[in-house]
Design an enzyme around this catalytic site. Sequence first.
Site, PDB file in Angstrom:
ATOM      1  N   ASP A   1       0.732  -1.203  -0.006  1.00  0.00           N
ATOM      2  CA  ASP A   1      -0.079   0.024  -0.014  1.00  0.00           C
ATOM      3  C   ASP A   1       1.023   1.238  -0.113  1.00  0.00           C
ATOM      4  O   ASP A   1       2.057   1.111   0.085  1.00  0.00           O
ATOM      5  CB  ASP A   1      -0.874  -0.326   1.080  1.00  0.00           C
TER       6      ASP A   1
ATOM      7  N   ASP B   1       0.060   4.819   1.343  1.00  0.00           N
ATOM      8  CA  ASP B   1      -0.221   5.859   2.600  1.00  0.00           C
ATOM      9  C   ASP B   1       0.019   4.857   3.880  1.00  0.00           C
ATOM     10  O   ASP B   1      -0.726   3.830   4.155  1.00  0.00           O
ATOM     11  CB  ASP B   1      -1.493   6.337   2.739  1.00  0.00           C
TER      12      ASP B   1
ATOM     13  N   ASP C   1      -1.470  -0.843   6.080  1.00  0.00           N
ATOM     14  CA  ASP C   1      -1.719  -0.304   7.404  1.00  0.00           C
ATOM     15  C   ASP C   1      -3.228  -0.717   7.923  1.00  0.00           C
ATOM     16  O   ASP C   1      -3.581  -0.720   9.122  1.00  0.00           O
ATOM     17  CB  ASP C   1      -1.484   1.093   7.642  1.00  0.00           C
TER      18      ASP C   1
END
Length: 604
Positions: free
Chosen positions: A157, A159, A442
């Site tokens: 990912d 961010d 996250d």
Amino acid sequence: MAVKSVGTALSRALLTRGNRTPPLVQSPKVKRLSTTCRAYGGGKHGSGTTKEESCSSDWDRPREDERPSSEPPLRCSEKKRPKEPAGVPGVSGVRRRAYTSTAASVDQKSYLWARYNEMKRLVHDLIPPGACNLLNSSTIYPNNEVNLAEVDIYGFDYDYTLALYSNALNTMIYNTARSFLIEHYKYPEGIGKYDYIPSFAARGLHYDIQKGLLMKIDAFHYIQSGTVYRGLSPVPDEEVLQLYGGTYHVPLQQDSGFYGKGPKVKQFMDIFSIPEMTLLAVANDFFITNDIEYDPVHLFKDVSEAIGMVHLKGYMYKWVMEDLHKFILRGEETDAVLHQLVSHGKKLFLITNSPFSFVDKGMTHMVGKNWRDFFDIIIVQADKPHFFTDCIKPFRRLDGNGDLRWEKINSLDKGQIYKQGNLYDFLRLTGWRGSKVLYFGDHLYSDLADLMLRHGWRTAAIVPELEHETKVVSTERYALNLTWLQALTGLMERLQTHRDPESKQVFQEWQNERDELRAMIKNLFNPQFGSIFRTQHNPTYFSRRLCRFSDIYMASLSCLLNYDMSYTFYPRRTPLQHEAPLWMDQLCTGCMKTPFLEEMSHIR
């Protein structure tokens, strides 16, 4: 961990110290405990030679020199049966412990406090120097066994995975959403007087939409007492019980759904949700303190939309791109990780919900203008988690100017940028399946859950909060408080059959101290909600899903730099409640159930 080493030392001491129990009354010379008893050898009583046999613990029994003089010493094979009726109070058909036969002649209060003082001395004496400095926040923690030698493909990912952001970004998100709430949704201007509170909320909390309550829930759907907030004020435990029908339990049908979005309760699982929780809290607080009637459901909907506008209108992207040095942290570490993986012949891919212009700006800042050369496949605006579950949206290619192309996608090629798409086409076009793929993200739900449960990929969770939590756990104050809390809990567990009025008074004092210790430990992490991983002794709802949806977890992607590419992560074999802690680093500090199997059987 440091506390585990303390537990090992304490447990060893408690299992190997001499053969005498503490005195029944306090004495300047504190006696030692034992899990053995004397047995006479040589065939005749009193022959002068003795040996020690493994037997039930005499920890809860008076010593021989404290027995009435008319009673002869007891041999291991000659256990005296109590004269009173069989059965522990409240438990039928179970023989009482031996000491209960002499309970009438014993000062129970002094005996309990002697046990307490001996245990407390052991806890403080046996914490080794430096035991609190054993944790390293750069460690990778495994929930499942993972051999990096078997991983050929690494996915990411963007961010809070490739790019870590400073807390200044949360402040900007909060301030802008607060302005939207006032200007577009016509909320009272008084809400604008509330500044962002960085330390108020924590990831993984639940929000009761209809009641307007922010709370922490454990893995068994129970609310942790002292962690329910209406606005910025805690709700008394008694009121919480009334609101939830006399229980702290939140039923499954009311709790958040699989992706944290239930009909009545929502779980905030990503770091971007912290400003949203804070804005909900301050808006609730404004209405309550000013005695203004409002609908909590409308407030929740409006705050969610205001936060969404910050992202949809591109404000967050604009702030970051205008000041990369202010908002992006530790970009050089991301660069080092990508170089290490590529140098070992690994294939890399990126799947993010962010737009290409934003990703390109950030990656150029962290890695350089040739950052795309590291990745075999780049997918932007993927619309996760739907990317992993739907098979409707096809891939579209972007040209050099970022404009969409109309051609059908028959392959995913290196050097190209793709938008949308779905995982089923991704698997079909790449053939990247199973445990040879390791994906980092996250968000436990949007990034990891479907990949692990549906497709068998290996998953790695990025949990930046680990840096703060490991610092707290590494302090001497935490080690002392937690070790003593566990020891006191174990003491209460073993001595709970003392039920005379004086003993009950002592137990109430111990319970009060136990509650104070729990509050102190909670405050070390976050005064409002405590650790994101524990609700007192249970895992949090967040922690349980972290273990379920991630094979490994770490504070940041840079933790990979501490391991070679053939390293195998082995999870600790944590004993289940019914298992004996036979491996020394897993011994429970306070409970020590194994050496007291005979005695514990009387209260189980």
